[in-house]
Structures are given as structure tokens and as C-alpha cells.
Scaffold this motif. Structure first.
Motif, mmCIF file in Angstrom:
data_model
loop_
_atom_site.group_PDB
_atom_site.id
_atom_site.type_symbol
_atom_site.label_atom_id
_atom_site.label_comp_id
_atom_site.label_asym_id
_atom_site.label_seq_id
_atom_site.Cartn_x
_atom_site.Cartn_y
_atom_site.Cartn_z
ATOM 1 N N MET A 1 -10.326 -13.366 19.212
ATOM 2 C CA MET A 1 -10.138 -11.998 18.739
ATOM 3 C C MET A 1 -10.091 -11.989 17.206
ATOM 4 S SD MET A 1 -6.960 -9.385 19.443
ATOM 5 C CE MET A 1 -7.317 -9.331 21.202
ATOM 6 N N SER A 2 -10.765 -11.040 16.605
ATOM 7 C CA SER A 2 -10.754 -10.954 15.151
ATOM 8 C C SER A 2 -9.527 -10.179 14.673
ATOM 9 C CB SER A 2 -12.033 -10.277 14.645
ATOM 10 O OG SER A 2 -12.011 -8.887 14.911
ATOM 11 N N ARG A 3 -9.104 -10.489 13.467
ATOM 12 C CA ARG A 3 -7.972 -9.823 12.828
ATOM 13 C C ARG A 3 -8.384 -9.395 11.424
ATOM 14 N NH1 ARG A 3 -3.615 -9.094 16.538
ATOM 15 N NH2 ARG A 3 -3.644 -10.880 17.969
ATOM 16 N N SER A 4 -7.769 -8.324 10.957
ATOM 17 C CA SER A 4 -8.033 -7.913 9.585
ATOM 18 C C SER A 4 -7.337 -8.878 8.626
ATOM 19 C CB SER A 4 -7.528 -6.487 9.347
ATOM 20 O OG SER A 4 -6.114 -6.449 9.337
ATOM 21 N N LEU A 5 -7.799 -8.901 7.384
ATOM 22 C CA LEU A 5 -7.153 -9.747 6.385
ATOM 23 C C LEU A 5 -5.718 -9.289 6.150
ATOM 24 C CD1 LEU A 5 -10.027 -10.283 3.789
ATOM 25 C CD2 LEU A 5 -9.537 -11.516 5.905
ATOM 26 N N ASN A 6 -5.479 -7.989 6.269
ATOM 27 C CA ASN A 6 -4.109 -7.482 6.126
ATOM 28 C C ASN A 6 -3.195 -8.026 7.217
ATOM 29 O OD1 ASN A 6 -4.610 -5.965 3.834
ATOM 30 N ND2 ASN A 6 -5.001 -4.065 4.949
ATOM 31 N N GLU A 7 -3.716 -8.122 8.445
ATOM 32 C CA GLU A 7 -2.914 -8.664 9.545
ATOM 33 C C GLU A 7 -2.571 -10.128 9.296
ATOM 34 O OE1 GLU A 7 -3.951 -6.788 13.761
ATOM 35 O OE2 GLU A 7 -5.784 -7.264 12.648
ATOM 36 N N VAL A 8 -3.540 -10.885 8.804
ATOM 37 C CA VAL A 8 -3.291 -12.295 8.496
ATOM 38 C C VAL A 8 -2.213 -12.409 7.426
ATOM 39 C CG1 VAL A 8 -4.310 -14.378 7.504
ATOM 40 C CG2 VAL A 8 -5.600 -13.038 9.181
ATOM 41 N N GLU A 9 -2.327 -11.605 6.396
ATOM 42 C CA GLU A 9 -1.360 -11.636 5.303
ATOM 43 C C GLU A 9 0.043 -11.278 5.802
ATOM 44 O OE1 GLU A 9 -1.231 -10.059 0.676
ATOM 45 O OE2 GLU A 9 -2.578 -9.119 2.120
ATOM 46 N N THR A 10 0.127 -10.253 6.646
ATOM 47 C CA THR A 10 1.422 -9.782 7.130
ATOM 48 C C THR A 10 2.112 -10.817 8.011
ATOM 49 O OG1 THR A 10 0.761 -7.459 7.021
ATOM 50 C CG2 THR A 10 2.578 -8.000 8.504
ATOM 51 N N ILE A 11 1.373 -11.400 8.965
ATOM 52 C CA ILE A 11 2.027 -12.355 9.853
ATOM 53 C C ILE A 11 2.426 -13.616 9.102
ATOM 54 C CG2 ILE A 11 -0.004 -13.623 10.698
ATOM 55 C CD1 ILE A 11 1.314 -13.449 13.519
ATOM 56 N N ALA A 12 1.646 -14.003 8.099
ATOM 57 C CA ALA A 12 1.996 -15.194 7.315
ATOM 58 C C ALA A 12 3.274 -14.957 6.524
ATOM 59 C CB ALA A 12 0.853 -15.552 6.367
ATOM 60 N N ARG A 13 3.392 -13.796 5.914
ATOM 61 C CA ARG A 13 4.596 -13.489 5.140
ATOM 62 C C ARG A 13 5.833 -13.483 6.044
ATOM 63 N NH1 ARG A 13 3.268 -8.836 3.540
ATOM 64 N NH2 ARG A 13 4.534 -7.570 4.934
ATOM 65 N N LYS A 14 5.734 -12.816 7.185
ATOM 66 C CA LYS A 14 6.874 -12.730 8.099
ATOM 67 C C LYS A 14 7.208 -14.090 8.694
ATOM 68 C CE LYS A 14 6.233 -7.896 9.455
ATOM 69 N NZ LYS A 14 5.954 -6.971 10.578
#
Length: 210
Positions: A1-14
């Protein structure tokens, strides 16, 4: 499943914050993951592996101590902490290379090398056992295996960026690694407890996330 770059950034920060990293490093890890995803590299397995290694430990044991070779008191460097040190000493790359001892998930150092390149206006090469990368801050070229773990890393000014990777607008993270990051991210929403206070999650130290 593809994810937006914003989603990647958000989950990494959390996830980084849920694993006990301070907010500043968590923000840098998020930016690093976005940078990798934009370059077409899935950093989720590397970040998940790193957080599982450092979870519950003293981060000072993973932080670089300056020397001819930068090393960690605990024997293995955290690439996020090493990356922050690289950023602080980026201008010194004009005079000499920076050598780092054994490092966990060294692919996570590549964005920091990119930011160092942009800061000093030069191309930067990162070399590790089994591969190397070249970046000018925007573009990234890879040669060899980007996933080699627990090896020394050399960061130096280079002549150019050969065969740069195309930029990506979506990420395709490994599902298992995504779920592992999600488990760390979930800690910052957990009810406050003695354990969550120790790990830096919950409302005890004012952690709220939008």
C-alpha cells in the motif's frame, strides 16, 4: 500500500517520540524519513529496527563522542544522534572527512549528509561496508547495498552526484515495518502511567500530538 510523504513523516515523528527520543530528534527523524521516501528509499525497516534497539536504553550510550573516529560509549551509534552531530560539524567537512564507528541502521544518516551538503554548498559522499551514496542535498545516488547494518561510516566531500535517483511523490513502506512503527507511535496516546512516564509517553510530560 502506498503512503503519502506526510504520512511517513508523521508516523516517524510519533514513533521516535514514543520510543523515548526528545522532540527535537523526533522531528529530525521525521524529516529524514520524508527525505528518504522522496528519494525512493523505504526507511521504515531501518527506523523500526533502530527504535527496537534503543527502546528503554540511555540515549547517551548511543550518542557520538568526538575523536578521530566518532564512536558511542555503548559501542553502537544511533544514526539520528550521529546525524545531529554531523549537522553541527558540517562545515568541517571542507577540511576533513568525518569517520563514524559501528552504526545501527546507517541508511538513516543519508538525509543528514544531504543537509550537510546543502549547508556547505558541496557534494557529499557517504561510504559504508557494501555501498556508498552521493548527494548535493536534493539529489541522491546509491551504489551497492543501502541496508547494510552495524558498520563504520565515512562522510566526505565528493566531486559529483552520478546517476541520481528520480524523486518520488509517494512512499511504499514495508507493511510489517509500518506496523512496528505504529506500535511505537501509539505510546504517545497511551494513558499516563509509571511506565509511560519513563518512556516519555502519555500526558505526564505534556505530550500531545496533533
Amino acid at each position: 500500500m502506498s503512503r503519502s510523504l506526510n504520512e511517513v513523516e508523521t508516523i516517524a515523528r510519533k514513533a521516535a517520540r514514543g520510543a523515548g527520543y526528545p522532540w527535537g530528534i523526533a522531528e529530525e527523524s521525521a524529516a529524514a524519513m520524508r527525505w528518504l521516501a522522496r528519494c525512493g528509499i523505504d526507511g521504515c525497516p531501518a527506523l523500526a529496527s533502530l527504535l527496537e534497539r534503543t527502546d528503554g536504553s540511555e540515549l547517551g550510550d548511543w550518542s557520538p563522542e568526538p575523536g578521530i573516529v566518532w564512536s558511542a560509549p555503548g559501542g553502537v551509534l544511533c544514526p539520528l544522534m550521529a546525524g545531529a552531530a554531523l549537522s553541527d560539524h558540517a562545515r568541517q567537512l571542507r577540511q576533513c572527512a568525518h569517520e563514524f564507528a559501528r552504526m545501527a541502521s546507517p541508511v538513516l544518516l543519508l538525509p543528514f549528509a544531504g543537509w550537510a551538503a546543502a549547508r556547505i554548498g558541496a557534494n557529499v559522499q557517504v561510504t559504508w561496508s557494501g555501498g556508498s551514496s552521493f548527494t548535493d542535498g536534493e539529489r541522491l545516488a546509491l551504489q551497492g547495498d543501502p541496508g547494510r547494518d552495524l558498520c563504520g561510516v565515512l562522510v566526505a566531500v565528493s566531486d559529483g552526484v552520478p546517476d541520481a535517483r528520480p524523486c518520488a511523490s509517494r512512499a511504499f513502506p514495508d507493511p510489517r515495518a509500518w506496523d512496528r512503527l505504529g506500535a511505537f507511535a501509539g505510546r504517545i496516546h497511551a494513558p499516563a502511567s509509571e511506565t509511560s512516564r519513563r518512556l516519555g509517553a502519555g500526558g505526564a510530560d505534556g505530550i500531545d500530538d496533533d
